[in-house]
Design an enzyme around this catalytic site. Structure first.
Site, PDB file in Angstrom:
ATOM      1  N   ASP A  42       0.867  -1.250   0.011  1.00 57.54           N
ATOM      2  CA  ASP A  42       0.031  -0.106   0.006  1.00 57.54           C
ATOM      3  C   ASP A  42       0.925   1.244   0.064  1.00 57.54           C
ATOM      4  O   ASP A  42       1.830   1.404   0.561  1.00 57.54           O
ATOM      5  CB  ASP A  42      -0.844  -0.057   1.444  1.00 57.54           C
ATOM      6  N   ASP A  75       2.684   4.979  -5.452  1.00 55.74           N
ATOM      7  CA  ASP A  75       1.869   6.384  -4.988  1.00 55.74           C
ATOM      8  C   ASP A  75       2.967   7.520  -5.108  1.00 55.74           C
ATOM      9  O   ASP A  75       3.791   7.897  -4.469  1.00 55.74           O
ATOM     10  CB  ASP A  75       1.730   6.473  -3.451  1.00 55.74           C
ATOM     11  N   GLY A 103      -9.022   5.903   1.994  1.00 58.66           N
ATOM     12  CA  GLY A 103      -9.566   7.062   2.876  1.00 58.66           C
ATOM     13  C   GLY A 103     -11.189   6.588   3.160  1.00 58.66           C
ATOM     14  O   GLY A 103     -11.763   7.637   3.329  1.00 58.66           O
TER      15      GLY A 103
HETATM   16  P1  13P Z   1      -8.898   4.911   6.140  1.00 54.51           P
HETATM   17  O1  13P Z   1      -7.779   5.782   7.027  1.00 54.51           O
HETATM   18  O2  13P Z   1     -10.290   5.620   5.977  1.00 54.51           O
HETATM   19  O3  13P Z   1      -8.933   3.505   6.812  1.00 54.51           O
HETATM   20  O4  13P Z   1      -8.089   4.665   4.722  1.00 54.51           O
HETATM   21  C1  13P Z   1      -6.957   3.642   4.546  1.00 54.51           C
HETATM   22  C2  13P Z   1      -6.348   3.804   3.342  1.00 54.51           C
HETATM   23  O5  13P Z   1      -6.687   4.453   2.585  1.00 54.51           O
HETATM   24  C3  13P Z   1      -5.184   2.942   3.308  1.00 54.51           C
HETATM   25  O6  13P Z   1      -4.528   2.849   2.010  1.00 54.51           O
HETATM   26  O1  G3H Z   2      -3.447   4.893   3.612  1.00 52.10           O
HETATM   27  C1  G3H Z   2      -2.637   4.818   4.721  1.00 52.10           C
HETATM   28  C2  G3H Z   2      -2.713   3.399   5.479  1.00 52.10           C
HETATM   29  O2  G3H Z   2      -3.690   3.668   6.480  1.00 52.10           O
HETATM   30  C3  G3H Z   2      -1.443   3.301   6.167  1.00 52.10           C
HETATM   31  O3  G3H Z   2      -1.362   4.309   7.084  1.00 52.10           O
HETATM   32  O4  G3H Z   2       1.324   4.930   7.047  1.00 52.10           O
HETATM   33  O5  G3H Z   2      -0.155   4.986   9.178  1.00 52.10           O
HETATM   34  O6  G3H Z   2       0.722   2.683   8.277  1.00 52.10           O
HETATM   35  P1  G3H Z   2       0.256   4.081   8.013  1.00 52.10           P
HETATM   36 ZN    ZN Z   3      -4.820   5.141   1.231  1.00 51.63          ZN
END
Ligand code: 13P
Ligand code: G3H
Ligand code: ZN
Length: 304
Positions: A81, A103, A208
């Protein structure tokens, strides 16, 4: 061993439902979301952010995901991610992740294209699919942050996908990372989503998107959490976004709040308890419950 993220998303796109992406950081989160997936026979994506990898290490999280996928009777994909560090993206590709996200949304359009194309070339050589992002999702978490939301431009989105060859696209339509998403309330730009969907054929991703359910927040607050002003995306808007073409939905914050609420409650109600298992088992159970609610909302129940 891991499911093919692209195949899961293309099937979801056809069936007009969304696959749940859950961020994982430790054993209890993995077990909670995987138990939910197994119970509801839903395919899910286990996702490690750069922050998660910094915290737990890629080898540990990969091993947890691998054991889970060997034992689960549903497809589990493993995804990187918000990859920003090219070395880390390369490591995930080498290791055998199902998919990686590059990203570069904070970069200028041309630079985003160059970086994304580069990652697509590396990943496709190994049969790994790539998520990219155009526009800016708001909010802040550990290593993922941006103050302002810049909506994805539908024309640019088409050009971006055509030129990069990315397999799925994260769009900015008004969502925001973290628990403090909106000053007033959520207002997803479904018109923009519709225009993106009419031009872009690859599966679309919503970041998000946590709901920040008030029932969970109340439990956390009852046991001492300071969460005043938190706000999420209502279920009704998530449903509309899925109808508008969203096929992968990321959830991290709701799992964090579940974890927080359950651990606080356990510590508060059993002050003599000092066995970590008795603090963390309730967190795992509540995470499972929240993950089940997300899977039901996304319509991916029974799709595994
Ligand atoms: P949330 O913070 O809304 O759970 O989104 C998580 C996210 O987009 C991880 O990539
Ligand atoms: O979109 C982001 C994820 O929620 C990860 O967040 O960088 O705090 O692990 P983090
Ligand atoms: Zn995200």
């Amino acid at each position: 061993m891991f499911a093919d993220t692209k195949k899961l998303l293309l099937k979801a796109q056809q069936g007009k439902y969304a696959i749940a992406h859950f961020n994982i950081n430790n054993l209890e989160i993995v077990q909670g979301v995987v138990q939910a997936a197994m119970k509801l026979k839903a395919p899910i994506i286990l996702a490690t952010s750069e922050g998660a990898l910094k915290y737990a290490g890629m080898n540990y999280l990969y091993a947890l995901a691998k054991i889970a996928s060997e034992q689960a009777n549903v497809p589990l994909a493993l995804h990187l991610d918000h990859g920003k560090d090219l070395d880390l993206i390369k490591q995930a590709i080498q290791k055998g992740y199902s998919s990686v996200m590059i990203d570069a949304s904070h970069q200028k359009f041309e630079k985003n294209i160059t970086l994304t194309k580069h990652v697509v070339a590396l990943a496709h050589k190994k049969g790994i699919s790539v998520e990219a992002e155009l526009g800016t999702i708001g909010g802040a978490e550990d290593l993922v942050s941006s103050r302002n939301i810049i909506y994805t431009d539908p024309e640019k989105a088409k050009e971006f996908v055509d030129r990069t060859g990315c397999d799925f696209l994260a769009v900015a339509i008004g969502t925001s990372h973290g628990a403090y998403k909106f000053k007033s309330h959520a207002n997803l730009q479904l018109g923009i989503l519709g225009r993106i969907q009419s031009k872009v054929k690859v599966p679309l991703v919503l970041h998000g998107a946590s709901g920040v359910p008030s029932a969970l927040v109340s439990v956390a607050q009852k046991y001492g959490a300071d969460l005043s002003g938190v706000k999420g995306v209502p279920d009704s808007q998530i449903k509309k976004a899925i109808m508008g073409g969203i096929t992968k939905i990321n959830t991290d914050t709701d799992l964090r709040i579940a974890f927080d609420a359950a651990v606080r409650k356990a510590l508060h109600t059993k002050p003599a308890e000092f066995d970590p298992r008795h603090m963390l088992a309730p967190a795992r159970d509540l995470i499972q419950k929240v993950a089940e609610q997300r899977i039901r909302l996304f319509g991916s129940i029974g799709k595994g």
